[in-house]
Design a protein around this motif. Sequence first.
Motif, short mmCIF file in Angstrom:
data_model
loop_
_atom_site.label_atom_id
_atom_site.label_comp_id
_atom_site.label_asym_id
_atom_site.label_seq_id
_atom_site.Cartn_x
_atom_site.Cartn_y
_atom_site.Cartn_z
N THR A 25 82.20 39.22 27.32
CA THR A 25 82.37 38.05 28.17
C THR A 25 83.42 38.36 29.22
O THR A 25 84.50 38.83 28.91
CB THR A 25 82.79 36.84 27.31
OG1 THR A 25 81.74 36.59 26.35
CG2 THR A 25 82.98 35.60 28.16
N ILE A 27 85.56 36.71 32.42
CA ILE A 27 86.06 35.40 32.88
C ILE A 27 86.65 35.55 34.28
O ILE A 27 87.49 36.42 34.52
CB ILE A 27 87.11 34.86 31.90
CG1 ILE A 27 86.50 34.77 30.50
CG2 ILE A 27 87.65 33.52 32.36
CD1 ILE A 27 87.51 34.56 29.40
N GLN A 35 86.38 25.29 37.74
CA GLN A 35 85.47 26.05 38.59
C GLN A 35 85.34 27.51 38.14
O GLN A 35 84.72 28.32 38.81
CB GLN A 35 86.00 26.00 40.03
CG GLN A 35 84.97 26.24 41.08
CD GLN A 35 85.54 26.00 42.46
OE1 GLN A 35 86.76 26.03 42.68
NE2 GLN A 35 84.67 25.76 43.42
N THR A 36 85.90 27.84 36.99
CA THR A 36 85.89 29.22 36.50
C THR A 36 84.51 29.62 36.01
O THR A 36 83.88 28.92 35.23
CB THR A 36 86.90 29.37 35.35
OG1 THR A 36 88.21 29.07 35.84
CG2 THR A 36 86.90 30.79 34.79
N GLU A 37 84.02 30.75 36.51
CA GLU A 37 82.73 31.27 36.09
C GLU A 37 82.92 32.21 34.91
O GLU A 37 83.86 32.99 34.86
CB GLU A 37 82.06 32.02 37.24
CG GLU A 37 80.69 32.54 36.90
CD GLU A 37 79.99 33.12 38.12
OE1 GLU A 37 79.67 34.31 38.09
OE2 GLU A 37 79.76 32.36 39.07
N VAL A 38 82.02 32.13 33.94
CA VAL A 38 82.04 33.01 32.77
C VAL A 38 80.73 33.78 32.76
O VAL A 38 79.65 33.19 32.75
CB VAL A 38 82.22 32.20 31.47
CG1 VAL A 38 82.17 33.12 30.26
CG2 VAL A 38 83.52 31.41 31.50
N ARG A 48 75.28 33.32 32.66
CA ARG A 48 76.31 32.80 33.55
C ARG A 48 76.61 31.39 33.09
O ARG A 48 75.72 30.53 33.07
CB ARG A 48 75.83 32.82 35.00
CG ARG A 48 76.89 32.35 35.98
CD ARG A 48 76.48 32.57 37.43
NE ARG A 48 76.57 34.00 37.73
CZ ARG A 48 75.61 34.72 38.29
NH1 ARG A 48 74.46 34.17 38.59
NH2 ARG A 48 75.78 36.00 38.53
N ASN A 49 77.85 31.16 32.70
CA ASN A 49 78.29 29.85 32.19
C ASN A 49 77.38 29.36 31.06
O ASN A 49 77.02 28.18 31.01
CB ASN A 49 78.37 28.82 33.32
CG ASN A 49 79.40 29.22 34.37
OD1 ASN A 49 80.41 29.84 34.05
ND2 ASN A 49 79.14 28.88 35.61
#
Length: 128
Positions: A25, A27, A35-38, A48-49
Amino acid sequence: MAGGFAALILVSYRDYVDQSHVYGTWIEIGTPPYQTEVLTLNDQGVFRNGRMVSTQFEFDGKTISIKTGGGVSLYQMAGTPNSPQLKRLKPDLPAQRLIKQGYEHTVSDEQVGGQVRRAALSEHFSAE
């Protein structure tokens, strides 16, 4: 002797481009928590997220290529072994850096993304 050397080079190359090196994963850093994309890469595909965006990706030892319905995203390996990071190359704006989960403590929250995004927006709107 030459055959053994060639086999050693082949095995080393296969290890170098082994996708499992980027499994995990990732981050986004430098963005507000909301607004953080994972990004998760594993043998099942790319998430994605939490949502699957592709069933496969390519890794050449330096660059990750992800093909989705929205186009191609390219990420370059960055950082250090003690702070593994990905830098998005395409699309290039807004700038995006991700850090592998478990290494978040090696960067400050404001180190990269926020400053770069502000600078990119400022440059975009001030360009004639």
